[in-house]
Motif scaffolding. Structure first.
Motif, short mmCIF file in Angstrom:
data_model
loop_
_atom_site.label_atom_id
_atom_site.label_comp_id
_atom_site.label_asym_id
_atom_site.label_seq_id
_atom_site.Cartn_x
_atom_site.Cartn_y
_atom_site.Cartn_z
N MET A 1 0.85 -1.20 0.00
CA MET A 1 0.00 0.00 0.00
C MET A 1 0.88 1.24 0.00
O MET A 1 1.79 1.34 0.81
N PRO A 2 0.64 2.19 -0.91
CA PRO A 2 1.45 3.40 -0.94
C PRO A 2 1.25 4.22 0.33
O PRO A 2 0.23 4.08 1.01
N PRO A 3 2.21 5.10 0.69
CA PRO A 3 2.00 5.97 1.84
C PRO A 3 0.82 6.89 1.60
O PRO A 3 0.39 7.11 0.47
N LYS A 4 0.31 7.46 2.70
CA LYS A 4 -0.91 8.25 2.60
C LYS A 4 -0.76 9.41 1.63
O LYS A 4 -1.68 9.74 0.89
N ASN A 5 0.43 10.06 1.61
CA ASN A 5 0.57 11.21 0.72
C ASN A 5 0.45 10.81 -0.74
O ASN A 5 -0.05 11.57 -1.57
N ALA A 6 0.87 9.59 -1.09
CA ALA A 6 0.73 9.11 -2.46
C ALA A 6 -0.74 8.85 -2.79
O ALA A 6 -1.21 9.18 -3.88
N ARG A 7 -1.48 8.27 -1.84
CA ARG A 7 -2.91 8.02 -2.08
C ARG A 7 -3.66 9.34 -2.27
O ARG A 7 -4.49 9.47 -3.17
N VAL A 8 -3.35 10.32 -1.43
CA VAL A 8 -4.01 11.62 -1.55
C VAL A 8 -3.63 12.28 -2.86
O VAL A 8 -4.47 12.91 -3.53
N ALA A 9 -2.37 12.14 -3.28
CA ALA A 9 -1.92 12.74 -4.53
C ALA A 9 -2.68 12.17 -5.72
O ALA A 9 -3.09 12.91 -6.63
#
Length: 211
Positions: A1-9
């Motif tokens: 799972m990508p880090p949260k900042n990647a998901r938000v991006a």
């Protein structure tokens, strides 16, 4: 799972697309012979949040890479560059094209534009009101219908309000539900928040709504 900042991006990139470009993005995801394969039924007529979940579940740490590649394939190069920058990807290296071996782009911690503004945490009404636009943009029809049923059973909606909601389109229905619940007081707002996060616990919006 990508880090949260990647998901938000990725979610921010999808939100920045016009509806026609978003549909083209979904079509390209489903027709490109990438690995892993994403099927049309997984993205057809889905919301931006639902498409994000498909990317994360199918591509895991390669989700940013796949999103950048797809954006470039449909000609949305500016959006691809913005996604690469926000997710912390190396902009000097172009995202690999379909049918080639590729490794996930690295990500580094960063603040997304959503995370930079404070959200009221103590007042359920203020919290719900603050995410009203995002709720209308991202809640799915299925989740919305389940919320309506639960609000009716809890007697936080009456039959007339239920019927009125059912006659509206998805986004308008979502705004109507929020506005109606806000008029019922903080307990009703808190109930809607709790039930939404129970029905869609993996959404970015649920992260914002947690009291």
């Amino acid at each position: 799972m990508p880090p949260k900042n990647a998901r938000v991006a990725i979610l921010n990139a999808l939100k920045s697309l016009e509806d026609s470009n978003f549909r083209e993005f979904c079509d390209e995801l489903a027709t490109a012979e990438g690995d892993p394969r994403i099927w049309p039924s997984e993205v057809e007529k889905k919301s931006r949040t639902e498409v994000l979940k498909v990317l994360l579940s199918r591509c895991s740490s390669g989700a940013v890479d796949r999103a950048i590649t797809t954006l470039r394939d449909i000609g949305c190069n500016d959006e691809a560059e913005e996604l690469a920058a926000e997710a912390g990807a190396d902009r000097s290296q172009p995202a690999p094209r379909r049918d080639t071996s590729r490794s996930p782009l690295p990500a580094k911690p960063s603040l997304s534009r959503d995370d930079s503004s404070p959200t009221p945490r103590n007042d359920p009404k203020e919290l719900l009101s603050s995410v009203r636009p995002d709720f209308a943009d991202n809640v799915s029809e299925a989740v919305l219908d389940q919320l309506l049923d639960r609000l009716l059973r809890k007697k936080l909606l009456n039959e007339g309000e239920m019927e009125s909601a059912k006659q509206k389109g998805r986004a308008e229905k979502a705004r109507y539900v929020v506005d109606t619940v806000l008029g019922k007081g903080p307990e009703a707002a808190s109930f809607l928040i709790k039930e939404y996060c129970e029905l869609d616990p993996c959404s970015e919006l649920c992260d914002k709504l947690k009291l």
